[in-house]
Design an enzyme around this catalytic site. Structure first.
Site, PDB file in Angstrom:
ATOM      1  N   SER A 169       4.251  -8.319   8.354  1.00  0.00           N
ATOM      2  CA  SER A 169       5.367  -7.664   7.702  1.00  0.00           C
ATOM      3  C   SER A 169       6.682  -8.287   8.196  1.00  0.00           C
ATOM      4  CB  SER A 169       5.297  -6.159   7.956  1.00  0.00           C
ATOM      5  OG  SER A 169       6.031  -5.455   7.005  1.00  0.00           O
ATOM      6  N   ASP A 192      -0.545  -5.421  -2.375  1.00  0.00           N
ATOM      7  CA  ASP A 192       0.520  -4.969  -1.476  1.00  0.00           C
ATOM      8  C   ASP A 192       1.850  -5.075  -2.212  1.00  0.00           C
ATOM      9  OD1 ASP A 192       2.403  -4.603   0.539  1.00  0.00           O
ATOM     10  OD2 ASP A 192       2.054  -6.576   1.429  1.00  0.00           O
ATOM     11  N   HIS A 208      -1.263  -4.188   2.736  1.00  0.00           N
ATOM     12  CA  HIS A 208      -0.260  -4.719   3.647  1.00  0.00           C
ATOM     13  C   HIS A 208      -0.838  -5.023   5.033  1.00  0.00           C
ATOM     14  CE1 HIS A 208       3.971  -5.505   4.293  1.00  0.00           C
ATOM     15  NE2 HIS A 208       4.009  -4.737   5.357  1.00  0.00           N
TER      16      HIS A 208
END
Length: 502
Positions: A190, A433, A458
């Protein structure tokens, strides 16, 4: 990477009604590796792990790496952990796998991240986990209260400083273990995935390569994707169940209709069992928006979250006994769990991590997430930069720099630019995602590799593996480790060619 742990967090707001920002701008999807709030069932990201082999350390870190004023020489204690159980040693120049922390605590990362632990023995690697400044226990100025109190102290929280922190610690680790030529592979998810990619580009003399998982590197004003975050949320729900999608789509108008009645907010509060009276229909809308976005962003097994929501919404037929909002509430219960009441602000509690991330969102990590026309499960409300800036100025007294990330890291025309000077980066994304819309989804060169999966959520590839992992996820992880292994083999061959000890 907490995005997290990553939850949907209050974006920008003011207590003044003149600054209330519409649904699309009251919060954005915070980056992060796994959800901290929706954990009513065990999954691969929350299982207990053995940390007995880990040793915790604190590094005396420089406050400001880029200026030479007296205050810049202040230091703080930065936490990191090492697992040397399977390391092949300095004489063999065995590799180092380094996890670069994101907007979460080191404890959360150690509980969620499995890529290093799962592959360390295979590579005979030293494992290093580093906590990001201003998160967890890594607080400048002696305490979170001091570090997070205003823009003057928060001003030292940015990506460039974080990368310099990681560089200092990794060089310290190499010195600590007397290994000059052990190759380092950095890993992040991320926001941490962005940091991993940027670290390889900014510090190629330290990191041989990077695995950037679910890193929305292109989700900025100058590189904004054609389709946004909520396009994928809509797409995933619609593909899961068109009936569920339509129920959610119609619910927004119904919420407003009920709210407009005499005592309408009390009716809504009773229907959704809220812990506190509602200030407006936007309280419920924001809460539901978060539920749906979290369900898609972290749609993980064994009982996939979107399926749980839709199965509950679809379970009862539309009749007088089960009206539309009853079915919507059933979806909430299915994902959050059966509670005595539901806190509509549960995703936006003023934790230290949330305060720090709000600062980063208001300074340089400016991602234009809104509801566009194609995001059909939600009322249209495009991102508004003017409102965003006004909110940040109202809350922090600073003006965001929406173009700084692209200026500093140079990710415009990513294919043209990176193929000239970039190498040894894996960009991994699950196309289910929502943040994959801002990811690098195609190979740029032989060593700048994009690995995508149709169903991945994710940062799923770097979480702990489990027996329930689908075959496509096992294959994805195997591709990633083979690429990393090839980088290390090439490096070791180069050492031999240069007559370096291997």
């Amino acid at each position: 990477m907490s995005l997290p742990y990553t939850i949907l967090i209050l974006f920008i707001f003011s207590t003044s009604s003149s600054y209330l920002i519409p649904l699309a701008h009251s919060k954005i999807a915070r980056l992060g590796i796994s959800s901290k709030t929706l954990k009513n069932e065990p999954d691969g990201s929350t299982q207990k792990v053995d940390e007995s082999n880990l040793k915790m350390y604190y590094f005396n870190q420089t406050l400001d790496h880029f200026t030479f004023t007296p205050e810049s020489y202040m230091t703080f204690q930065q936490r990191y952990a090492i697992d040397s159980t399977h390391w092949g040693g300095a004489k063999a120049n065995a590799p180092i796998l380094a996890f670069l922390g994101e907007e979460s605590s080191l404890d959360s990362d150690l509980a969620a991240i499995g890529f290093l632990r799962d592959n360390g023995p295979r590579l005979n690697a030293l494992l290093v986990y580093i906590e990001h400044r201003y998160y967890g226990e890594t607080m400048p100025f002696g305490s979170a209260e001091e570090a997070l109190k205003n823009a003057s102290t928060l001003g030292y929280l940015n990506a460039a400083q974080a990368l310099a922190d990681y560089a200092a610690i990794l060089l310290h680790v190499k010195e600590k273990y007397s290994t000059n030529h052990s190759p380092i592979i950095v890993i992040g998810g991320s926001y941490g995935g962005m940091l991993a990619a940027w670290f390889r580009l900014k510090y190629p003399h330290i990191a041989l390569g990077a695995l950037a998982s679910s890193a929305p590197l292109l989700y900025f004003e100058d590189t904004r994707p054609k389709f946004g975050y909520y396009y994928i949320v809509t797409k995933v729900f619609k593909e899961a169940s068109e009936r569920c999608y339509n129920t959610i789509r119609n619910s927004w108008i119904e919420i407003d209709r009920v709210a407009g009645k005499p005592n309408g907010l009390s009716i809504l509060s009773k229907q959704f069992k809220t812990c506190a009276p509602l200030n407006g229909s936007f309280d419920i809308k924001d809460f539901l928006d978060t539920i749906y976005a979290e369900a898609v962003q972290y749609n993980r097994g064994p009982n996939f979250w979107v399926a749980k929501v839709c199965n509950a919404i679809n379970a009862n037929p539309p009749n007088r006994r089960y009206n539309l909002l009853d079915r919507i509430f059933a979806g909430v219960v299915a994902l959050v769990g059966n509670r005595t009441c539901y806190d509509t602000k549960m995703f936006a509690q003023p934790t230290n991590n949330n305060i720090a991330w709000r600062w980063q969102s208001c300074s340089e990590i400016v991602m234009p997430v809104g509801y566009d026309k194609q995001d059909t499960m939600f009322p249209t409300a495009p991102f508004n930069m003017t409102s965003y800036i006004d909110g940040c100025k109202s809350y922090h007294g600073v003006t965001p720099r929406p173009h700084w990330i692209t200026t500093y890291f140079g990710i415009q025309e990513v294919k043209l630019i990176l193929q000239k000077f970039g190498s040894n980066i894996i960009f991994s994304n699950g196309l289910s995602d929502p943040y994959s819309v801002g990811g690098v989804l195609e190979d740029i060169s032989d060593t700048l590799v994009a690995i995508t999966t149709k169903n991945g959520s994710h940062c799923l590839d770097i979480t702990l593996k489990s027996k329930e992992d689908p075959e496509w996820l096992v294959i994805q992880r195997e591709k990633e480790i083979k690429v990393i292994d090839s980088w290390i083999s090439t490096y070791q061959n180069d050492l031999r060619d240069l007559n370096m000890p291997v």
